[in-house]
Design an enzyme around this catalytic site. Structure first.
Site, PDB file in Angstrom:
ATOM      1  N   GLU A   1       0.876  -1.175   0.000  1.00 17.34           N
ATOM      2  CA  GLU A   1       0.000   0.000   0.000  1.00 17.34           C
ATOM      3  C   GLU A   1       0.903   1.211   0.000  1.00 17.34           C
ATOM      4  OE1 GLU A   1      -3.055  -0.083  -0.418  1.00 17.34           O
ATOM      5  OE2 GLU A   1      -3.497  -2.168   0.028  1.00 17.34           O
ATOM      6  N   CYS A  23      -2.355   8.855   3.179  1.00 16.89           N
ATOM      7  CA  CYS A  23      -2.079   8.251   1.869  1.00 16.89           C
ATOM      8  C   CYS A  23      -3.219   8.526   0.897  1.00 16.89           C
ATOM      9  CB  CYS A  23      -1.884   6.752   2.029  1.00 16.89           C
ATOM     10  SG  CYS A  23      -3.251   5.962   2.869  1.00 16.89           S
TER      11      CYS A  23
END
Ligand code: NAP
Length: 686
Positions: free
Chosen positions: A261, A300
């Site tokens: 990720e 993120c």
């Protein structure tokens, strides 16, 4: 706060709290720069940690059923919630405001609880989790196949980024634990003290099986060189680090599952219909500002690229600047502070460096990068900076604005001409975790979402109708996948019970139906059945076995039955009422019985009516009407116990029955699963 700046933050290894033996690297308070703790793992034996997870944690976990593990998670989640104020206190030292911390702490615990409840609702409490349906492989039903899922027998190593020290750990740990796999958690050093605090709380509860959760507070040493094909590595962090780790020879050689990720250049697109006077424009401005400033932009999923139609660009700039002007960074422990500092001075230096590079393609239209304008706090001691808004007038030909992530409160506006151009701009990001589209126009929504979906793990559409209920652009949710293609790492986390499967092996098992059902714990067509002259509805879970079976008497369907049912229910569809019209239909040779009449007659045939262990019927699955039922046909039912799913904390469980309704020619007219709740013991016990 209990941290000692002179002491090394402990790791949890092989059932003990241990400290690295080196001098340690200092971790500083994000707001005032005071030393908090030391980070060091020198001397910790990572091979022993891995063996401990595999030999102690894994077997201990696999002794429990999935529902038992889910209930342990629930207890842990509820207990953590009770201690949440302590986590909030420590979280301030990472630079997080109360709102920022809420996402990390309560969002993380909520995710854990959500997984506990989801697993108990959606996955049967069997030793083996079945994936998909039985695949018949022979015409005579003597050879078939079923995919099964079993836990991997290694360890899951979870490497996390600094920005979500609680959520990042919990969202990975929950599905791993449910799968029956032990975890070694490696938080980012900068905020490991908060992860450590939460893991210490979890371990002190003494709810989890020994060895199921270990912690590395600092460098992970040679652990990644020791892995094999039964281990899993998940990485959350920058694309640069992730790509370096993924290329380790031990990982490549052993085909170790590696979920990544990474960072991404997420977009928000204002559609052409959303002009300055529209509700969507207002919502868009609010969302961009929120994404720039929550966690000081260290998310993120934060919006980095803001696409706006050329004709609305000036209005958008003005609206964003006006809102950003009111947000002055400050001490996150103060109630009035809306944005705290970045996690460290070094992080601010990184972000400034990125801004300086972006200036080659975009100009700063808001935010003083030299002299932070603060509401409180000291920019010499903490990583305070103002939000920075940039404008890139020719984004189609630009490069850096689509690839360089300034991991802080920075976003770039990119005007576009046509919807196709907006789609191209989103795709220049080379793969994102999430994009959002703000529109009230169905055509724009369809064109934009279809155009950008392949480049995104999630797309959020915002408009006036969901203004109050929308969960927003930046929030990953436990039931939705989190991850994205390409630049975003190509990984997938969360997504409901899908996430649990990442820690299990899917195996296609082939064999005779009876042998297969012994493996899977589920009866299937072609297996032997047991008819001991006792109706299976008279058996409690303690007596019932898969394969218990009853074949009912027959019942003939008459024209009066069909007409009565039509009158009674109001369903007078022509195929039941008009012979000529029914014959003109390609499927029927005259009037046919209602499918629901067949199902109702079937219940009348197979139900054993007296009070007994069957407590309730809660539905049917996979109902199919396979052969038309004509006037004069005779129906009977074969009912077979297919799956037994006892609930751990209740006095009953679910039983799934295979139900086949056949006519006088033995043709199946209806096939489905009947779902019931059945008592564990009968008469009911307290
Ligand atoms: P990072 O520097 O890449 O570090 C991530 C993790 O990797 C940390 O735990 C770090 O540990 C560890 N690490 C670094 N080098 C390593 C090595 N050689 N061997 C083993 N582990 C190593 O990222 P970060 O600064 O913590 O986080 C910010 C980045 O994460 C941003 O780019 C952001 O976009 C991304 N992020 C992505 C997601 C997502 O879900 N996609 C979520 C959050 C953040 P140390 O701290 O001990 O070095």
């Amino acid at each position: 706060m209990q941290l000692n700046p002179e002491e090394v933050l402990p790791s949890r290894s092989c059932g003990e709290w241990v400290q690295g033996s080196g001098p340690g690297v200092q971790v500083l308070h994000s707001v005032n720069g005071n030393p908090l703790t030391l980070i060091d793992t020198a001397g910790i034996n990572f091979s022993d940690m891995r063996s401990y997870a595999r030999n102690t944690g894994g077997p201990a976990l696999r002794q429990h059923t999935l529902h038992e593990r889910a209930l342990m998670l629930k207890k842990v989640g509820l207990a953590l919630m009770e201690s949440k104020e302590l986590f909030y206190e420590y979280s301030t030292a990472t630079g997080a405001t109360r709102t920022d911390s809420w996402v990390d702490i309560e969002g993380g615990i909520g995710t854990l609880l959500n997984y506990s409840s989801r697993a108990r609702k959606e996955i049967p409490n069997n030793d083996v989790w079945l994936d998909g349906v039985v695949e018949p492989l022979s015409a005579d039903n003597t050879f078939s196949a079923q995919h099964i899922l079993t836990p991997l027998e290694g360890v899951a190593i979870h490497i996390n980024a600094y920005n979500f020290p609680c959520w990042g750990m919990l969202e990975k740990f929950a599905p791993t634990f449910l799968a029956g796999m032990p975890s070694i958690i490696k938080p980012a050093s900068q905020t490991a003290f908060l992860t450590h605090l939460m893991i210490r709380h979890i371990i002190d509860l003494e709810i989890l099986p020994e060895g199921s959760l270990q912690l590395v507070s600092g460098s992970i040493g040679d652990l990644l060189d020791l892995v094999d094909g039964q281990d899993v590595i998940t990485f959350t962090g920058s694309a640069a680090t992730g790509q370096k780790l993924r290329a380790r020879s031990s990982i490549i050689k052993n085909s170790v599952r590696f979920t990544m990720e990474a960072d991404s250049l997420n977009s928000a697109v204002l559609a052409p219909d959303a002009g300055p006077d529209s509700k969507e424009f207002e919502l868009f401005v609010r969302e961009v500002v929120r994404e720039m400033t929550v966690k000081a932009g260290q998310k993120c999923t934060a919006i980095r690229r803001v696409m706006v139609p050329n004709q609305h660009c000036d209005a958008l700039q003005n609206a964003l600047i006006e809102k950003l002007r009111s947000i002055k960074p400050g001490d996150p422990s103060l109630k009035e502070t809306r944005m705290g500092p970045l996690v460290s001075l070094a992080q601010r230096t990184d972000v400034m460096h990125c801004v300086n590079e972006l200036v080659a393609e975009a100009r700063i239209i808001f935010g003083d990068t030299n002299q932070p304008d603060l509401s409180s706090g000291d920019a010499e001691l903490g990583g305070f900076m103002n939000p920075v808004l940039m404008l890139c007038e020719n984004a189609t030909d630009a490069k850096r604005v689509h690839e360089l992530e300034a991991f802080g409160p920075v976003a770039t506006i990119m005007p576009y001409g046509s919807v196709d151009e907006a789609i191209e701009l989103v795709k220049l990001g080379q793969g994102s975790l999430v994009s959002s589209v703000f529109t009230h126009d169905q055509k724009n929504a369809a064109q934009l979402v279809r155009g950008i979906a392949s480049a995104n793990g999630r797309v959020m559409i915002g408009n006036r109708l969901s203004a109050k209920t929308s969960t927003g652009h930046g929030s990953p949710l436990p039931m939705l996948i989190h991850g994205g293609p390409g630049r975003a790492g190509g990984g997938e986390e969360l997504g409901g019970v899908r996430a649990i499967k990442h820690y299990m092996q899917r195996t296609a098992v082939q064999g005779t139906p009876t042998i297969l059902s012994a493996v899977t714990g589920q009866w299937q067509k072609g297996c032997s059945v047991r008819d001991d002259n006792r109706h299976p509805f008279r058996k409690s879970l303690s007596e019932l076995q898969i394969g218990d079976h009853v074949v009912t008497q027959s019942r003939q369907v008459t024209l009066e039955d069909i007409e009565h049912f039509a009158d009674f229910t109001g369903d007078k569809f022509y195929a039941h009422m008009d012979d000529e019209a029914a014959r003109a239909n390609p499927f029927f040779d005259g009037r046919v019985a209602h499918g629901y009449l067949v199902v109702s007659f079937a219940a009348g045939l197979f139900v054993d009516p007296e009070p007994g262990p069957v407590l309730a019927n809660f539905g049917v699955d996979s109902l199919r009407f396979l052969t038309p039922v004509n006037v004069g046909d005779s129906l009977k039912v074969a009912l077979t116990c297919k799956q037994i799913n006892p609930r751990v904390s209740e006095s009953y469980g679910e039983v799934r029955w295979d139900c086949s309704v056949v006519n006088q020619d033995a043709s199946v007219v209806a096939q489905y699963d009947v779902l019931t709740m059945v008592a564990k013991h009968w008469p009911l016990q307290d």
